[in-house]
Every structure is written in structure tokens, then in C-alpha cells.
Scaffold this active site. Structure first.
Site, PDB file in Angstrom:
ATOM      1  N   GLU A 325       0.847  -1.210   0.000  1.00 63.01           N
ATOM      2  CA  GLU A 325       0.000   0.000   0.000  1.00 63.01           C
ATOM      3  C   GLU A 325       0.872   1.247   0.000  1.00 63.01           C
ATOM      4  OE1 GLU A 325      -2.131  -0.880   3.670  1.00 63.01           O
ATOM      5  OE2 GLU A 325      -3.638  -2.001   2.555  1.00 63.01           O
ATOM      6  N   CYS A 421     -10.501   0.196   7.946  1.00 60.00           N
ATOM      7  CA  CYS A 421      -9.925   1.484   8.324  1.00 60.00           C
ATOM      8  C   CYS A 421     -10.631   2.640   7.622  1.00 60.00           C
ATOM      9  CB  CYS A 421      -8.429   1.512   8.021  1.00 60.00           C
ATOM     10  SG  CYS A 421      -8.015   1.153   6.313  1.00 60.00           S
TER      11      CYS A 421
END
Ligand code: ZN
Length: 672
Positions: A325, A421
Site C-alpha cells: 500500500e 480502516c
């Protein structure tokens, strides 16, 4: 003198409470109401595992087990507690503008539960309490222990500011005190820091709320230790036999991933996990401001330039690859395999706002707006119940399913994620958006307007307890932004208060000509670094009309951005546009080339996706020929004619993509 110093505030500004601004405009009220009426209740249900067809969160159950209310195992990610914290933080911001006794009661119950799960010594983390009580603070690289604490602290600050109730703030202080005993430079303390930044900016918030300087020092300690030799994360990794927590076997450690490859003041490029990087930079900016730390501020400026001038998508997304990521290298911005996590753009907004509190430079506001109106808004569906974690700039659904390199790209928003998240992060940002609209520089008597959102703000322009008289001023904005570039501001100083001050308006970089009139009369105020400064002795009801240039722009990327070569992106005002196959049927979007010789039109379509401005124009459709079963053919037919036919195209705002079922989408389109 660098150009920076000219715009520095004499004293760095503290953020204004989110509740200071009440939105009334159609665009943002809708989102704020959605967060309050749909997202917060929905997420409450999700945290309690009561949403059908969604992956169970188990987040509340973990707290119940840790509190001894019930038996069972921990489930979910090691940082599952943060979903509860982010929900509570969003509730706090929401209560600031919309008192809601029922919601407050639910939150108080959750707070009671959190407090019960806290240890005698202040420790609070349900994973370690339930699962591995003797392994606390032994794997900072992987286990998000301080990150999780940081979210709890942020939630506590927001809820305390909203309600004045100390219970959760006391929980947060006990937790911070526990951390302060464990970590530090002294004998017997851990000279460490978390693998996922977040505690740093949270401790600055806690310092601002409580005035306790130990929290500020601890935040600075964590930032300064990061990347120093001997490298804490590397030594810790050696000590645990190089075991990776998630893989349960030895695996290499990547220090760049954690921004721990060198001391933060020596870092020049935005590297590693994008959300981690943004949270670190936001904390660095906070600390540079609070401590007047010039070398830290220089590092912030360098990392800002690296992020926004070399490694950011036109949508304000950051993080070019799903592998870790992470950031990759300068100008590597692939559209169809982008990561551009919603949380990373939220972090970028936080970083931008903190830089604005140090120096008034329009580019910070421009990036903040770009990330907000494009990537962050795209992260949530129009009904508030589905989310994107990854925000690509090009989607071909069949390829996302069959090509493992694109599996992370979802063509439609998902209900909830095991690693959830993004949804609560989007909710807390929208709920706290009131805190991003203005800043007040009381030393210079300047009210800064960064965002154009209809609503009313009560601002204190005088220096509270300082040299000038204190004075409240009500600034009212009326606008149909982002569809229209006209903003009407009405300024009403409180009777007997300070009335001579400067109103500074951000003139977005995309607006080539901006007109300003005061009480109907055109003026030419001083413009510095993206802000127009209007100084006068304000009389109640004075109006300022701002007219921004909403001309449709075709943007080109610099040649180093290989992925966008020969293509343009469409932008109007703060909004980046995209093409979807729903509006452009009849072949792949890649067959279309926008005709740049004919004008584009912008039309408000009240029926489409809740109402939006669509952009239409002429195009060429390539490959209009009989391909039979050929995969490749000469570019031209035998008579030398190009194989294309005239076509039309239609583009919608990027943030609205993926709300009409599955289909292709593209931001960067070929042109002729
Ligand atoms: Zn996320």
C-alpha cells in the site's frame, strides 16, 4: 529570504474546533446528514456484528471480553479497536454541531465499556489483553499497539471537546501516562516507536486539550527516534527471531515501509506505506509548529513537495501500488493498478491543514481541496453504506477479477471490510470538516478562508487574553460550490468588538481569473501566495462576493508520468471528472479520443446521481472497422483512411463513479 517566510504566521495557529462552523449548503449538509443519520448508526451496527452480509467486525465483542463481561477469543485485526475509536471520534464531531441525547447515551455506554477494558496501569488494547498479555510492547513494528492507542486518544479529545465529559479523556490520559512510563530515553525505558504512525499526532492533540507538556515531549520523542541508529525496528526484529506477526514466520523487515530508514529530518522523498507516511508528516508539522522547530519544518516542506509534486494522482490520491500500500518512485502513477487508499488522502488533508496553520500558501489549500472533493468523497457511496478502500483512476471490471495484479481494485463499493480502516475514517473527516474551513491568525488579525462551504462560523479575531480586544465575528458563506464558483460572504463583527481585521480568501490554483467585490464594488486586493487579503473596518452585514473561474480545463500530466502520456483529464472547479461506460456505451472507453478542437459544455443535471454538473463534448471513436477476429491490423485502411468515426462523450465528477453498477471508468482519456 525564501518565499516561505513571507507567508509565515507570526505564531503557528491552533486548529479551530470542528463545531465552530455550521454547514447549511446543499452539497455538504447532505454528506454531514448522511454521516449522522446513516453512517454513524450503520457503523455502530457493524461494530456490533449486526449488519447482514458484511464481514463481522467483532470490535465491540473484543472490548467486552477484555472487560471481563464475557468469555471468548479475540477476533479481527490486531488494531481492531481503532474501528470503535474512529466511530467514537466521528460521534464527538457530530455532537459538536448536532446535540443528540440518544447518540450520546450510546457513546457513553461504549465509553463505559472501553474504561472497563483498561488495565490498572492504564494499558488499553484488547488484542494484547485477551490474547498475549505477556507480549506487550514486544513487536512495535507489526502490532500497531501505539497506533491503536493514538486513535483512542483522538476519539477521547473529540468526545471531550463535544460534551465536556471527562471520562474518556481520563482513560486516554491514563493510557498516555502508561505509554510515557514505558517509552523514553531513560534507563529502563524503551527507545522505540510504532511501526504505524498515529500516536504522535494524537499526543499533540492530547497536549492541546489538557495542557500537559509531557504528552508533547513524548510525541517529539517518537518522531525523533524514528529511523535513528541503532535502528529500533531492526533490533526489535532481530530480537524476536525476525518473525513477522502476520506471516508467523521469519520475513525481512522493510524500514522504508515504516519511514524508519533514516531520521525524519533527513528524509527527502515520500516513501513506504502511504497512510503511515501521511500520519507521520502531519505529526511532524504539528511538532514543527508547537516547538518552533525549523529543521523539522524544512523536512515537512521537502516531503510535501515530494508527495504532491511527484507522487500524487490528479484526484489527490497517494500510494501507487497495492504491494505494501505504498509509494513507489517519482511520477510512477499507474491508473488501473493504483492504490490511492481513502485513508491516505485523509492523511494528506490532515498534513495540508497543519502546513496551512504554519504558513498561508494556497497550494496546501488546493491539495486539501483536491483530495477532499475527489478521492475522499469517492470513497463513500451516495447512500453512505458502501465504501472504496482503493481509489483507481481507471477500471475494467473483467480484468480486476481475472488479473491478480488488479484484484485489489474493486469495480463497485463494498459493504464493510474486515480491515475497516477507511469507512470510519471518512466518517470522522466529514464530521470534522468544520475544522478545515477557516483559520484565525489573531496576532496579525487575519481570518483565513480555505474552503468554500455554505454555512456560518463564529470566529474570535481578537487575541484572546492578548493585546487587542477580543472580538467575535460571524462569517456567513452562501454558495452553490462546487457546481458554481460564486461565493457570497457576509461579515458581521460583534457589537463593541474588534472590527478592523483582514479577511483572507484562498484563490484556488485552478481559477485563472478571480473577481472580488465588497458591498457590490469590485476591488483589487493584495494577493499573496494564493490568498487575497481584504483589510477593512468591517461593518455588520458587509458582503464580499468572490467569483471563481469555473472554465472546464483539460489537464495534461508531465511527460514523466508514463501512464498519462497522450491523455488528458477533465477538471472543472475543484472536481476531477471521469468517463463511465454507463454514459459512453458502444465499446471500451480506451477507443474514445476527446476532440479538443470543439468546446466542451457543462450542464447541471438534477436527475443524475443526486444532481451534478456533467461535461459533454465531441470525440473520435477509434477502430471503427471490421476487425473480424483480428487482434492486430495496420493503423490505416488500404486507402490510407484513419479508422475512426465521430462520437460524443459524457463525463461525470470522479467522486460519483461506480454508483450505477459495474462498468468501465477512466479519468485519463486520449485526445485528438
Ligand atoms: Zn483505509
Amino acid at each position: 529570504m525564501s518565499t516561505h517566510t513571507a507567508q509565515r504566521h507570526p505564531q503557528p495557529l491552533r486548529p479551530l474546533p470542528a463545531g465552530r462552523v455550521k454547514f447549511t449548503d446543499a452539497f455538504w449538509s447532505r454528506y454531514r446528514d448522511l454521516v449522522r443519520e446513516v453512517v454513524i448508526p450503520y457503523q455502530y451496527e457493524a461494530l456490533h456484528d449486526r449488519v447482514p452480509d458484511a464481514e463481522p467486525s467483532h470490535a465491540i465483542a473484543n472490548f467486552e471480553i477484555a472487560a471481563g463481561r464475557k468469555q471468548g477469543e479475540f477476533h479481527g485485526f490486531v488494531f481492531q479497536d481503532t474501528d470503535v475509536a474512529k466511530w467514537l471520534e466521528a460521534v464527538g464531531y457530530s455532537l459538536m454541531t448536532h446535540p443528540d441525547p440518544e447518540l450520546e447515551r450510546l457513546a457513553d455506554d461504549v465509553i463505559d465499556l472501553i474504561a472497563e477494558a483498561q488495565g490498572e496501569d492504564g494499558y488499553l488494547n484488547t488484542y494484547f489483553t485477551i490474547q498475549e498479555p505477556d507480549k506487550r510492547w514486544t513487536n512495535l513494528a507489526d502490532c500497531h499497539e501505539l497506533y491503536t492507542a493514538g486513535h483512542l486518544i483522538e476519539a477521547a479529545c473529540a468526545y471531550y471537546e463535544a460534551t465536556g465529559k471527562r471520562k474518556v479523556l481520563d482513560v486516554a490520559c491514563r493510557l498516555a501516562d502508561c505509554i510515557d512510563r514505558v517509552f523514553g530515553p531513560n534507563e529502563g525505558q524503551l527507545r522505540g516507536y510504532d511501526g504505524h504512525e498515529e500516536i504522535e499526532l494524537a499526543l499533540v492533540k492530547l497536549y492541546r486539550v489538557t495542557g500537559e507538556e509531557r504528552y508533547l515531549r513524548l510525541a517529539a520523542f517518537f518522531v525523533d527516534e524514528r529511523g535513528r541508529e541503532p535502528n529500533f525496528l531492526r533490533e526489535e526484529w532481530e530480537k524476536r527471531g525476525r518473525i513477522n506477526f502476520f506471516l508467523k514466520r521469519p520475513a525481512p523487515i522493510n524500514l522504508e515501509y515504516h519511514q524508519a530508514h533514516r531520521p525524519v529530518r533527513e528524509q527527502t522523498d515520500a516513501v513506504g506505506h502511504a497512510v503511515r507516511a501521511m500520519y507521520l508528516y502531519a505529526a511532524m508539522a504539528d511538532l514543527a509548529a508547537e516547538n518552533g522547530d525549523e529543521s523539522l519544518l524544512e523536512a515537512c516542506r521537502r516531503l510535501w513537495r515530494s508527495t504532491t509534486r511527484k507522487r500524487m494522482y490528479v484526484t489527490g490520491g497517494v500510494g501507487s501500488t497495492h504491494h505494501l500500500e505504498a509509494f513507489t518512485t517519482d511520477y510512477d502513477l499507474p491508473n488501473d493498478t493504483a492504490y490511492a487508499e481513502s485513508c491516505a488522502s485523509i492523511g494528506l488533508i490532515m498534513f495540508a491543514k497543519r502546513m496551512l496553520q504554519i504558513e498561508a500558501k494556497g497550494e496546501y489549500g488546493d491539495v486539501m481541496e483536491r483530495a477532499l472533493y475527489n478521492t475522499v468523497l469517492a470513497g463513500m457511496s451516495q447512500d453512505g453504506k458502501r465504501y472504496f478502500y482503493v481509489n483507481p483512476l481507471e477500471v475494467w471490471p473483467e480484468a480486476c477479477r481475472s488479473n491478480p495484479g488488479k484484484h485489489h481494485v474493486k469495480p463497485v463499493r463494498q459493504r464493510w471490510f474486515g480491515c475497516a480502516c477507511c469507512p470510519p475514517n471518512i466518517a470522522r473527516l466529514i464530521a470534522s470538516l468544520g475544522g478545515y474551513v477557516y483559520d484565525v491568525d489573531a496576532d496579525s488579525g487575519i481570518v483565513y478562508t480555505h474552503l468554500y462551504i455554505g454555512g456560518e462560523a463564529r470566529l474570535n479575531v481578537g487575541k484572546e487574553g492578548g493585546g487587542h480586544d477580543g472580538g467575535t465575528v460571524v462569517v456567513r458563506q452562501e454558495t452553490n460550490y462546487p457546481w458554481d464558483g460564486a461565493v457570497m460572504l457576509t461579515v458581521t463583527p460583534e457589537a463593541g468588538g474588534l472590527s478592523a481585521f483582514t479577511l483572507a480568501l484562498r484563490l484556488p490554483g485552478w481559477s485563472r481569473t478571480s473577481e472580488i467585490a465588497v458591498n457590490g464594488e469590485r476591488i483589487a486586493p493584495e494577493v499573496r501566495d494564493g490568498y487575497a487579503y481584504i483589510r477593512r473596518d468591517w461593518q455588520p452585514g458587509d458582503t464580499v462576493e468572490l467569483k471563481l473561474d469555473m472554465t472546464i480545463r483539460l489537464l495534461a500530466a508531465r511527460p514523466e508520468v508514463r501512464a498519462d502520456a497522450g491523455r488528458v483529464a477533465i477538471q472543472r472547479g475543484p472536481l476531477v471528472y471521469c468517463l463511465e461506460s454507463a454514459d459512453n456505451p458502444g465499446g471500451p472507453l480506451s477507443a474514445l479520443a476527446i476532440d479538443t478542437q470543439t468546446p466542451l459544455t457543462a450542464t447541471y443535471d438534477a436527475q443524475l446521481l443526486g444532481g451534478c454538473v456533467v461535461i459533454e463534448g465531441r470525440a473520435f471513436r477509434e477502430g471503427a472497422r471490421d476487425w473480424a477476429d483480428a487482434l492486430y491490423l495496420p493503423l490505416e485502411e488500404e486507402d490510407g483512411a484513419r479508422c475512426e468515426e465521430p462520437a460524443a462523450f459524457r463525463a461525470i465528477p470522479y467522486y460519483l463513479w461506480g454508483n450505477r453498477g459495474e462498468g468501465e471508468m477512466a479519468v485519463w482519456v486520449r485526445y485528438r
